[in-house]
Motif scaffolding. Sequence first.
Motif, PDB file in Angstrom:
ATOM      1  N   ASP A  29     -13.840 -24.000  16.770  1.00 51.23           N
ATOM      2  CA  ASP A  29     -13.291 -24.546  15.537  1.00 51.23           C
ATOM      3  C   ASP A  29     -14.416 -24.815  14.536  1.00 51.23           C
ATOM      4  N   ARG A  30     -14.118 -24.590  13.260  1.00 49.97           N
ATOM      5  CA  ARG A  30     -15.123 -24.858  12.229  1.00 49.97           C
ATOM      6  C   ARG A  30     -15.243 -26.340  11.915  1.00 49.97           C
ATOM      7  N   ASP A  31     -14.224 -27.123  12.309  1.00 51.65           N
ATOM      8  CA  ASP A  31     -14.279 -28.584  12.181  1.00 51.65           C
ATOM      9  C   ASP A  31     -14.109 -29.180  13.574  1.00 51.65           C
ATOM     10  N   PRO A  32     -15.178 -29.254  14.378  1.00 49.96           N
ATOM     11  CA  PRO A  32     -15.028 -29.726  15.765  1.00 49.96           C
ATOM     12  C   PRO A  32     -14.570 -31.172  15.854  1.00 49.96           C
ATOM     13  N   LEU A  33     -14.950 -32.002  14.906  1.00 50.43           N
ATOM     14  CA  LEU A  33     -14.521 -33.397  14.884  1.00 50.43           C
ATOM     15  C   LEU A  33     -13.521 -33.553  13.740  1.00 50.43           C
ATOM     16  N   PRO A  34     -12.233 -33.713  14.038  1.00 48.34           N
ATOM     17  CA  PRO A  34     -11.230 -33.746  12.959  1.00 48.34           C
ATOM     18  C   PRO A  34     -11.433 -34.884  11.974  1.00 48.34           C
ATOM     19  N   LYS A  52     -20.179 -31.250  17.134  1.00 47.83           N
ATOM     20  CA  LYS A  52     -19.640 -30.751  18.405  1.00 47.83           C
ATOM     21  C   LYS A  52     -20.119 -31.609  19.574  1.00 47.83           C
ATOM     22  N   ILE A  53     -21.374 -32.014  19.530  1.00 48.20           N
ATOM     23  CA  ILE A  53     -21.882 -32.887  20.602  1.00 48.20           C
ATOM     24  C   ILE A  53     -21.160 -34.226  20.589  1.00 48.20           C
ATOM     25  N   LEU A  54     -20.906 -34.754  19.399  1.00 47.63           N
ATOM     26  CA  LEU A  54     -20.173 -36.013  19.316  1.00 47.63           C
ATOM     27  C   LEU A  54     -18.728 -35.838  19.744  1.00 47.63           C
TER      28      LEU A  54
END
Length: 671
Positions: A126-131, A145-147
């Motif tokens: 996903d281009r926005d890993p954290l919504p 992504k790590i978060l």
Amino acid sequence: MAANGSGGAHGSPLDDGFGDDLVSDWYIYETAEPAVPQDNTFPSTIPDCDPTISPRLYHACMAPVSLAVLLGLSLLVKRRRLRRGCWNGVPGLLSPANFLEEEGNRGLVAAVFGILFSSLCILVLDRDPLPLVPNSSQHSREYWKILALLYYPAFYCPLAACATVGHRAGYLVGCLLSWCHCVVHIWQKVDCPQSPKIYRYYSTLSYVPIILCLVVLSLWYPALLIRSFTGHEETLDKEVSGRGYYKKYLRAVLSKRPRKGSPSKLEESLLRRVRAYLCSYIYAPEEGFQLPLKLVLSLTTSIVAVYQVALLLLVAFVPTIQIVRAGMTKDVVVLLVQFGLVPSENPGMPGDMEKELSTVKHYLWSLEVCYVCSLVLCCLLTMAMLLRTLVMHRSNLKALYQGAVLDVFYKAHILRPSRQAVVCWMSFASFQTAFACLGLLIQQVIFFICSAAFTFLVVIPLQSGTNTHLFRLVQNMWPFWLTLVGAVLAQNLAAHSQFLEHHPLRKELTNRRALYIVTYLLFPVNVLVGVLAGVWRMLISALYNAVHFCQLDISLLNRGVETFDPGYHAYCHYLKMEVSQSHPLMRAFCLLLLQPPRPRGTPQPRAGDVEEGIQLMQSTKAPSGGGRLRQSRARWWLAYTLLNNPSLLACRKNALCDPTANGAQLSPPKP
């Protein structure tokens, strides 16, 4: 003027025919083929779809709710060590699941882990890993992504913790949470079924495991809530009447009978051996035994991993090659003919190219069929290996429960927890999931290359009647192959008839001088045979390791160096933790120790008068005839259990050091 202009135009060197030829020569990709409808062959660009409930709004509303639920559920749990007297022991540390307990809602926890792993697969692409942070830049996307790897476990933790608490309030909150998550995800996919990511329906198909797991939770929590009101729920404290898993296992061990009339291995027919081999890949539940929770979670996440990886491999290749096949033009076919990749009758003077165009499309269709067939075969093999590993898990656990350590490990191991054992136990399910993903990818690469090579080197030439390089090579080198085959057959026949002397009970070596001469003469030929054998060894080793890559119960390395196999190393330490901390017989005797007194007013026995959880006799008076019978039966059961489970002997040292163990009375000292 008009006539003169017209005449001048026709008289110019750049007339209409020359201009048309120049244009047709310049734009070499223009063809006179009929246009194909764009909607069927080349899908138009799919615009970004914004659902009514956006992912940012969904997570902004549900994340505080999940945090509040975790804090509220922690008030229902008491602390065990840290200042138990402060605030009556609350709030306590909330656990999402009791991984070492065999009783509990195993399907519910497995569904939560399926949701968690599917979310991990989605955020990777996903281009926005954290919504909560949309439109993140390319530089900061990896940090988000790590978060997100820590955010999603905390976000879905209440879905599992509501059942672990074992309270009606937790069940009610679990119902509301699972319903909210399920409705929002279904609403989003119905509102925006297509997306421009990889394939138009990839986003919807990748959310299918999440929606299915949420549907399971939406049905599981109401069932738990109804059971809590109807009084059918059984807690661990009430499980003393023999309905728990540990007592079922104990009864199954004590009620085993030797099999009668079992045929020996020599008398088994071929059909029975084949049937037994096929049944070894099918896991059938056994009465009195169930797999640990960690194994159930590893199987669930591995199945989800197979689905997600297979879906990604499918949508990344098949639509693309279909578009290439539908958009193939004659100009590209001319280039392929000139490079010799497509057979043609007149490669130097290309003509209509209709036959060559159909040949190229047939080649692309064959490539697509090879890819899909290899993917289906890889999925079936991976699922078969996962089922096989369940059978091996059960066999290894039952052997370790009985103390047969050498039946599982090639050298003796001490079954006790350690630092490595704890770390490997924590990461076992994650390792199994990751190995299933990598195993499927490796198998797909190998089987696709092999199937494509077989198709284009054997099947298509036989179908078209052409002679390819492979058949030419075999045809030109037939004396060489015949020499190798003849040498191998001659050595086998000579070894059977000339170099072995057959006796009724033994075989002896004879004609040693002839054996030495033949060995010397066939040395160069055997070198070439060894080259072929080495190639076959390399191929069969790669194929075997690729197929069994997802099995952690076997090592892909030889004995002595199998500790360098991280998968098998983690599995061995996982078994140590499970056997040392969750032995069913140990848990059964502990439950008998915690058994409450009988309600008929019998005096509660003292701790020294209890034989491993079984009340044998009262120390205040001599046992009656019925008491002696119960005591003898209990001692025989104990002896039978210890004979079948030698690993429990270490747990009886403290009891054996007690001079009053087994109900023995201290005799007064002699004067």
